[in-house]
Design an enzyme around this catalytic site. Structure first.
Site, mmCIF file in Angstrom:
data_model
loop_
_atom_site.group_PDB
_atom_site.id
_atom_site.type_symbol
_atom_site.label_atom_id
_atom_site.label_comp_id
_atom_site.label_asym_id
_atom_site.label_seq_id
_atom_site.Cartn_x
_atom_site.Cartn_y
_atom_site.Cartn_z
ATOM 1 C CG ASP A 1 67.809 54.832 -14.697
ATOM 2 O OD1 ASP A 1 67.512 53.645 -14.907
ATOM 3 O OD2 ASP A 1 67.165 55.784 -15.185
ATOM 4 C CG ASP B 1 61.094 52.440 -10.045
ATOM 5 O OD1 ASP B 1 61.539 51.633 -10.880
ATOM 6 O OD2 ASP B 1 60.543 53.502 -10.374
ATOM 7 C CD GLU C 1 61.944 52.955 -16.889
ATOM 8 O OE1 GLU C 1 60.814 52.774 -17.377
ATOM 9 O OE2 GLU C 1 62.116 53.591 -15.842
ATOM 10 C CD GLU D 1 60.033 49.652 -14.295
ATOM 11 O OE1 GLU D 1 59.837 50.132 -13.151
ATOM 12 O OE2 GLU D 1 60.907 50.069 -15.072
#
Ligand SMILES: [Zn+2]
Length: 380
Positions: free
Chosen positions: A67, A98, A137, A166
């Site tokens: 997401d 990201d 997340e 990340e």
């Protein structure tokens, strides 16, 4: 360039939290030919995937999310956020940093590792490879990683090593890894008083006046001095509200919200009891509601930190710095079933911004760093 192609394919899917927009199906279609066994663990409208190559031995896992955060005003983007575009050496699109490029790099890394080592799904294998992916997340994180972790724990399936992809780097690919994160503890505090006319304060009880010295003391307190891995615990008031809007009314109550970002030098119970003791000492009439957002976690130096440090030094020629700064991440949930967990991924300067991007030249090195790290763990 396989990493670039895969990253583009993922960015083209508009997976704003909690939407997955077909990302996990696409990733599964890359993993199945490599011999991965795929389990979907969707829950509460959230898409989750647990993929495993091999059924025995120590589990080396990559964790991440498909997401992305909302785009913001479309007209401010130089190119449409879900139309991945390479411009001046950068790949632009929501999720480029990201963290769709990390997922693409990991899949390529695992593909190369499986082919090069001739890894089979043998029942005698010393290692298994795994991926834990979610589409929740960036949102509430209620039905995402935490649900997969619960399912794994229920069947005694542990993770030995986990890299969360990340974006951790600051100015150069390889400069920073996170080997821990602070915890987050929030509170809603209501100080009770008695409403009245400002001209007759003897008939009222002003909760703002009563609370002010206690709030000053809370803000000035040194909660701990941190430790070798963490900065000192911080206390911040995020909201304060009292009053009816009228200028001649003493408010009847005062509502305050505050948050601790705390290190392993403090405990939840310790912080709570110190706050209660302070409020009691000021003889306040209050109600308090606590919310534990995340417990802190820390991966001490071990095989995984060593493998990643070696991989970064070999592939990009710099020394990776461990860090525990920043907000919380899904690492907090995985740390419950995994003793060695680090976060490592691309430069985070553009994340959540308009024109999010990643340097195309960082894509292949990122895949090589992941591959080298997994390979090194298998060699130990
Ligand atoms: Zn992220």
């Amino acid at each position: 360039m396989p990493v670039l192609e895969k990253a583009r394919a993922l960015i083209a899917r508009p997976s704003v939290t909690p939407e997955d927009a077909g990302c996990l199906d696409l990733i599964a279609s890359w993993l199945i030919p490599l011999g991965f066994h795929i389990e979907r663990m969707d829950a509460g409208g959230v898409s989750n995937l647990w993929a495993r190559h091999g059924t025995t031995g120590r589990v080396i896992c990559f964790a991440g999310h498909t997401d992305v955060v909302p785009t913001g005003p479309l007209e401010q983007w130089t190119s449409p956020p879900f139309d991945p575009t390479v411009r001046d050496g950068y790949l632009y699109g929501r999720g480029a940093a990201d963290m769709k490029s990390s997922i693409a790099a990991c899949v390529v890394a695992m593909e190369r590792l499986i082919n090069r080592r001739g890894l089979a799904n043998a029942a005698s294998a010393e290692f298994s490879l795994a991926l834990l992916l979610t589409s929740d997340e960036e949102g509430d994180a209620v039905d995402g990683t935490v649900r997969v972790v619960e399912a794994l724990r229920a069947r005694n399936e542990a993770i030995d090593y986990c890299i969360v992809g990340e974006p951790t780097c600051v100015s150069r690919l390889g400069d920073t890894m996170k080997n821990g994160r602070r915890g987050s503890l929030s509170a809603s505090l209501t100080i009770k008083g008695v409403q009245g006319h400002v001209a007759y304060p003897q008939l009222a009880k002003n909760p703002v006046h009563l609370a002010a010295p206690a709030l000053g003391e809370l803000a000035a307190t040194t909660w701990d001095t941190g430790n070798e891995h963490f900065p000192p615990t911080s206390f911040q008031i995020s909201n304060a509200h009292a009053g009816t809007g009228a200028g001649n009314v003493v408010p009847g109550s005062f509502e305050i919200m505050f948050n601790f970002r705390f290190s392993t030098a403090s405990t939840v119970e310790g912080l709570q009891s110190r706050v209660h003791a302070l409020l009691d000492r000021h003889q306040l009439d209050y109600e308090i509601r606590w919310t534990l957002g995340a417990k802190p976690f820390l991966t001490q130096r071990g095989d995984l930190c060593a493998a990643l440090t070696d991989a970064v030094a070999t592939e990009v020629g710099i020394a990776v710095e461990p860090s525990t700064t920043g907000g919380t991440s899904d690492g907090r949930f995985i740390a419950d079933i995994c003793t060695q967990l680090v976060e490592f991924g691309p430069i985070n300067a553009s994340i959540h911004k308009i024109d999010e991007c990643i340097a195309v030249a960082d894509l292949e090195p990122l895949a090589r760093i992941y591959e080298h790290t997994f390979d090194r763990l298998m060699t130990n």
